[in-house]
Structures are given as C-alpha cells and as structure tokens.
Design a protein around this motif. Structure first.
Motif, PDB file in Angstrom:
ATOM      1  N   ALA A  92       0.830  -1.203   0.000  1.00  0.00           N
ATOM      2  CA  ALA A  92       0.000   0.000   0.000  1.00  0.00           C
ATOM      3  C   ALA A  92       0.862   1.249   0.000  1.00  0.00           C
ATOM      4  O   ALA A  92       0.565   2.224  -0.701  1.00  0.00           O
ATOM      5  N   VAL A  93       1.953   1.235   0.774  1.00  0.00           N
ATOM      6  CA  VAL A  93       2.860   2.383   0.794  1.00  0.00           C
ATOM      7  C   VAL A  93       3.443   2.621  -0.593  1.00  0.00           C
ATOM      8  O   VAL A  93       3.520   3.757  -1.071  1.00  0.00           O
ATOM      9  N   GLN A  94       3.854   1.540  -1.251  1.00  0.00           N
ATOM     10  CA  GLN A  94       4.449   1.678  -2.573  1.00  0.00           C
ATOM     11  C   GLN A  94       3.437   2.215  -3.575  1.00  0.00           C
ATOM     12  O   GLN A  94       3.763   3.080  -4.404  1.00  0.00           O
ATOM     13  N   GLY A  95       2.207   1.719  -3.524  1.00  0.00           N
ATOM     14  CA  GLY A  95       1.187   2.194  -4.453  1.00  0.00           C
ATOM     15  C   GLY A  95       0.852   3.660  -4.253  1.00  0.00           C
ATOM     16  O   GLY A  95       0.757   4.426  -5.217  1.00  0.00           O
ATOM     17  N   ILE A  96       0.677   4.072  -3.000  1.00  0.00           N
ATOM     18  CA  ILE A  96       0.375   5.472  -2.710  1.00  0.00           C
ATOM     19  C   ILE A  96       1.556   6.366  -3.107  1.00  0.00           C
ATOM     20  O   ILE A  96       1.368   7.466  -3.647  1.00  0.00           O
ATOM     21  N   SER A  97       2.760   5.890  -2.848  1.00  0.00           N
ATOM     22  CA  SER A  97       3.951   6.682  -3.178  1.00  0.00           C
ATOM     23  C   SER A  97       4.064   6.903  -4.677  1.00  0.00           C
ATOM     24  O   SER A  97       4.437   8.000  -5.131  1.00  0.00           O
ATOM     25  N   LEU A  98       3.746   5.889  -5.470  1.00  0.00           N
ATOM     26  CA  LEU A  98       3.791   6.053  -6.926  1.00  0.00           C
ATOM     27  C   LEU A  98       2.746   7.052  -7.402  1.00  0.00           C
ATOM     28  O   LEU A  98       2.993   7.833  -8.328  1.00  0.00           O
ATOM     29  N   MET A  99       1.580   7.041  -6.755  1.00  0.00           N
ATOM     30  CA  MET A  99       0.536   8.004  -7.110  1.00  0.00           C
ATOM     31  C   MET A  99       0.970   9.430  -6.795  1.00  0.00           C
ATOM     32  O   MET A  99       0.525  10.384  -7.439  1.00  0.00           O
ATOM     33  N   ILE A 100       1.831   9.602  -5.798  1.00  0.00           N
ATOM     34  CA  ILE A 100       2.352  10.931  -5.463  1.00  0.00           C
ATOM     35  C   ILE A 100       3.506  11.296  -6.377  1.00  0.00           C
ATOM     36  O   ILE A 100       3.604  12.430  -6.860  1.00  0.00           O
ATOM     37  N   MET A 101       4.378  10.333  -6.645  1.00  0.00           N
ATOM     38  CA  MET A 101       5.613  10.610  -7.368  1.00  0.00           C
ATOM     39  C   MET A 101       5.379  10.987  -8.821  1.00  0.00           C
ATOM     40  O   MET A 101       5.942  11.977  -9.313  1.00  0.00           O
TER      41      MET A 101
END
Length: 276
Positions: free
Chosen positions: A192-201
């Motif tokens: 979940a952290v990785q998915g949210i981070s990609l949406m921000i990045m």
C-alpha cells in the motif's frame, strides 16, 4: 522461639535508578546516530538497495536526453542544461520514496516491537534510517551529474554552483522522505505504501518543469506546474548549476523543504507512537 519483625524499608535503602521519562537532546542525537548506523549495516548486507540509485540516473539521464533533446531543444547538448536539474529532482523524489516502504516492512516484521522496551526517543527509529538514506541520495545525485558531464554537459555555474545544486537535491530528498515515512506509519502494508507513493511521485515529477518548459503547456496545466513544489526545486537547481545564481527560487525551495519537515516529521512520530 525468637520471632523476627519485618521492618518497613527506609529511605536509606538502595533502589534501582529510575529511567528518565524523556531522553535528553544529547541522548536523542546519540540514539538517532545508533539507528543510522544500524540502517547502514542493513544497506551493506543488502546491496540491492543501491540498484535504483545507481542504475536509474544512468538510464533516465541518457533516455530523456536522447529521446526529447532534439524535439524540445534542437539537440542533446542544448537540452542537457534543462534536463540534468530535472533528473536530479526526479531522482531525489524516487529514491526517497523507498523510505516508507522499508519502514513499513520493518514494522510488519516486528523489528520495531523490540524498541518498545527500550528507553529511547520515539523519533530515533525514524530519524536514524532517514539520516542513513542520505548516502543513497548522495550516490544518485552524484551519478546524475557525472553522467551529464560525460554526455557533454558543462555547468555554467561552475564548481560552486554545481555543488550548490547537488546539495539542494540531497536536502530536498531528505525532507521529502518524511512524507513517505509518515505514509509508512499509517498504511497497512508495504504494498500500500508503494502504491500510494507512486501516485504521489508520478504527478509531482512529470507534471512539473523538469523536462519541458512550463510556458509550452496548456494554461490550466501551466498553473499547476507553477505551484508544484518539484518545479521550485528544479528551477532552483537550474539557477545554481547553470548560472551560479543564489536566486529567490533557491530560498523558496529551501523554505518549502523546511516546511515539509516541520509538518510531516511530527506527524510521523505521532503515528509511529500510536502504532507501538
């Protein structure tokens, strides 16, 4: 038969030293450095953590320069002063993104459960890995500049301007890492952290002036690009590296990074304290 009387303990009786409720500033610094050393040992035992910071600058710099150079600036050499600061900002954002994922993995494995019984500052397990990750940011930023130099990039700001842009990139990466640290404490899993981070990045990186001038974009998109914090970091790096100028954009970029730390570091510590 003689009887023994039990006397109540007196104030003179020896007692175990009480632990201070809150570690002092010096203790907090020492504990943070100890956690940073622990994180560096993990890096040495897992060299794959350096794959992204070594391969990404090489691939992205060459790929964006040769694909977009002729279309945007007419030649690769003319495009390098534009794209190198942009790649620096992108590298900073993508490398610090791993901070939250690694933190969440450690929490899921129960590593942080051991810290609950230790009289350490709550910020130490978070600030320590963030400090150790500066090594990764330094490697990525240095390689990006070296690849640009090998491709023919000649910074107009000279050595001091280049060092200033390099240092600003590392500071921006460290400050932005606190956003992903906070995400690592509130998300339910590393995925979940990785998915949210990609949406921000992706929006912050590609919807910025990192690769194309903002004035070439549609009006509504240009308005977003102009307020994008990544755009301010890119512009500040260009002012330093290409011109050697300490402009207002540099000040705004540094101020923005400080605001990010001031907001998300306490949020991360508070969320982490609730988790444990």
């Amino acid at each position: 038969m003689a009887t023994q009387t039990l006397l109540p303990p007196t104030d003179a009786a020896p007692s175990a030293p009480a632990l201070s409720a809150r570690p002092s500033l010096r203790e907090t610094v020492n504990q943070t450095l100890a956690m940073a050393w622990r994180a560096t040992k993990k890096m040495r035992r897992n060299p794959e953590q350096f794959f992204d910071v070594t391969l990404q600058p090489l691939l992205f710099t060459a790929m964006f320069a040769y694909i977009f150079g002729g279309a945007i600036s007419g030649s690769v050499s003319d495009y390098l002063p534009i794209v190198i600061p942009g790649i620096l900002a992108q590298t900073a954002l993508t490398t610090c993104m791993a901070m939250g994922t690694q933190l969440r993995e450690d929490m899921d494995k129960g590593v942080f459960d051991r810290f609950r019984s230790l009289p350490i500052a709550r910020i130490a397990p978070l600030a320590g890995p963030a400090l150790a990750d500066v090594i990764r940011y330094t490697i990525a930023s240095t390689l990006t500049i070296l690849v640009g130099l090998a491709m023919g990039f000649r910074p107009g700001g000279g050595v001091l301007g280049t060092i200033g842009g390099w240092a600003l990139t590392i500071f921006a990466a460290w400050s932005l890492a606190w956003i992903f640290t906070w995400l690592g404490t509130v998300a339910r899993s590393a995925q979940a952290v990785q998915g949210i981070s990609l949406m921000i990045m992706f929006p912050l990186t590609f919807l910025s002036n990192a690769f194309v001038p903002a004035e070439t974009l549609p009006g509504w998109l240009e308005a977003f690009v102009n307020v994008n914090p990544v755009s301010h970091v890119v512009t500040a790096c260009r002012d330093l590296i290409n011109d050697g100028a300490l402009t207002a954009e540099v000040g705004w970029a540094v101020l923005g990074c400080l605001v990010v730390v001031a907001v998300f570091a306490p949020l991360a510590v508070r969320s982490y304290s609730k988790k444990i």
